[in-house]
Design an enzyme around this catalytic site. Structure first.
Site, PDB file in Angstrom:
ATOM      1  N   ILE A   1       0.806  -1.222   0.000  1.00 39.26           N
ATOM      2  CA  ILE A   1       0.000   0.000   0.000  1.00 39.26           C
ATOM      3  C   ILE A   1       0.834   1.265   0.000  1.00 39.26           C
ATOM      4  O   ILE A   1       0.295   2.353  -0.182  1.00 39.26           O
ATOM      5  CB  ILE A   1      -0.951   0.028   1.217  1.00 39.26           C
ATOM      6  CG1 ILE A   1      -0.149   0.011   2.524  1.00 39.26           C
ATOM      7  CG2 ILE A   1      -1.918  -1.132   1.166  1.00 39.26           C
ATOM      8  CD1 ILE A   1      -0.999   0.149   3.759  1.00 39.26           C
ATOM      9  N   CYS A   2       2.147   1.171   0.190  1.00 39.51           N
ATOM     10  CA  CYS A   2       2.977   2.371   0.282  1.00 39.51           C
ATOM     11  C   CYS A   2       4.355   2.078  -0.293  1.00 39.51           C
ATOM     12  O   CYS A   2       4.856   0.960  -0.175  1.00 39.51           O
ATOM     13  CB  CYS A   2       3.079   2.858   1.734  1.00 39.51           C
ATOM     14  SG  CYS A   2       4.006   4.403   1.922  1.00 39.51           S
ATOM     15  N   ASN A   3       4.973   3.100  -0.879  1.00 35.38           N
ATOM     16  CA  ASN A   3       6.291   2.960  -1.487  1.00 35.38           C
ATOM     17  C   ASN A   3       7.341   3.812  -0.783  1.00 35.38           C
ATOM     18  O   ASN A   3       8.356   4.159  -1.386  1.00 35.38           O
ATOM     19  CB  ASN A   3       6.233   3.353  -2.972  1.00 35.38           C
ATOM     20  CG  ASN A   3       5.357   2.417  -3.771  1.00 35.38           C
ATOM     21  OD1 ASN A   3       5.262   1.235  -3.458  1.00 35.38           O
ATOM     22  ND2 ASN A   3       4.715   2.941  -4.808  1.00 35.38           N
TER      23      ASN A   3
END
Length: 216
Positions: free
Chosen positions: A94-96
């Protein structure tokens, strides 16, 4: 009798058994590797099924663990290590930003390229919250149990304190002369009238039209 055709093991008096570790309760179980080397911070490390677990998580909160380690504390550390690994995997979906630990702090709580689908995010994060609550209940239970160097820790009942705080923060309304006020204090007449055809229809009675009202 020595191995290797009756010849003593390499290194002189040291045998192969002493190098591999004693069998039984003090030895490593299946799938476990015990490292007796102490780090500069005085905590040990074990590798269980490919997951590296140490006792540093519990040693931070309870210094007595360095003197009196118990078998279930290794289980705690292993559970925490598995949970952190799952956090990393779920965060990557969900996040980079690269580091999921940044979201633990308010000043670094920003997300980059975060998914806009709230349902997908909830489906991914909910198992982590459930596992965290379940692990906390286990930790609280074992922490409350007595040990040779500590008495039983009883759970503190806090709902009475919360109720007292709510009563202390309550301020009565001035319009009602110091009494409590709400949006539902007004009298509501729930009587729909005996002459109404709705009552007859609900009770299965034949509907009769009321006589016209005569105005004098």
């Amino acid at each position: 009798m020595h191995g290797n055709g009756g010849q003593p093991a390499a290194g002189g008096s040291e045998s192969a058994l002493s190098r591999e570790g004693q069998p039984g309760p003090s030895g490593a179980a299946q799938g476990q590797v015990i490292s007796n080397e102490r780090s500069p911070r005085r905590y040990s490390t074990r590798t269980i099924n490919g997951v590296q677990a140490t006792n540093k998580f519990t040693a931070v909160g309870n210094p007595s663990l360095q003197r009196d380690p118990d078998w279930y504390r290794w289980n705690y550390s292993h559970s925490i290590a598995v949970w952190l690994r799952e956090c990393s995997r779920s965060h990557a979906k969900i996040c980079n930003c690269g580091q999921f630990r940044k979201h633990w702090f308010q000043e670094c709580a920003g997300l980059e390229d975060r998914s806009t689908q709230a349902s997908l995010e909830e489906a991914i994060l909910r198992p982590l919250r459930v596992q965290g609550k379940r692990a906390k209940r286990k930790l609280d239970y074992h922490y409350s149990q007595p040990t040779p160097n500590r008495k039983k820790v009883y759970k503190t009942v806090r709902w009475q304190d919360e109720l007292a705080d709510r009563e202390a923060d309550f301020t009565p309304s001035e319009e009602d002369g110091g009494t409590t006020s709400s949006d539902f204090d007004e009298d509501i007449n729930f009587d729909i009238g005996g002459d109404s055809g709705i009552v007859d229809e609900l009770l299965g009675r034949p509907f009769t039209t009321p006589a016209p009202v005569r105005i004098v």
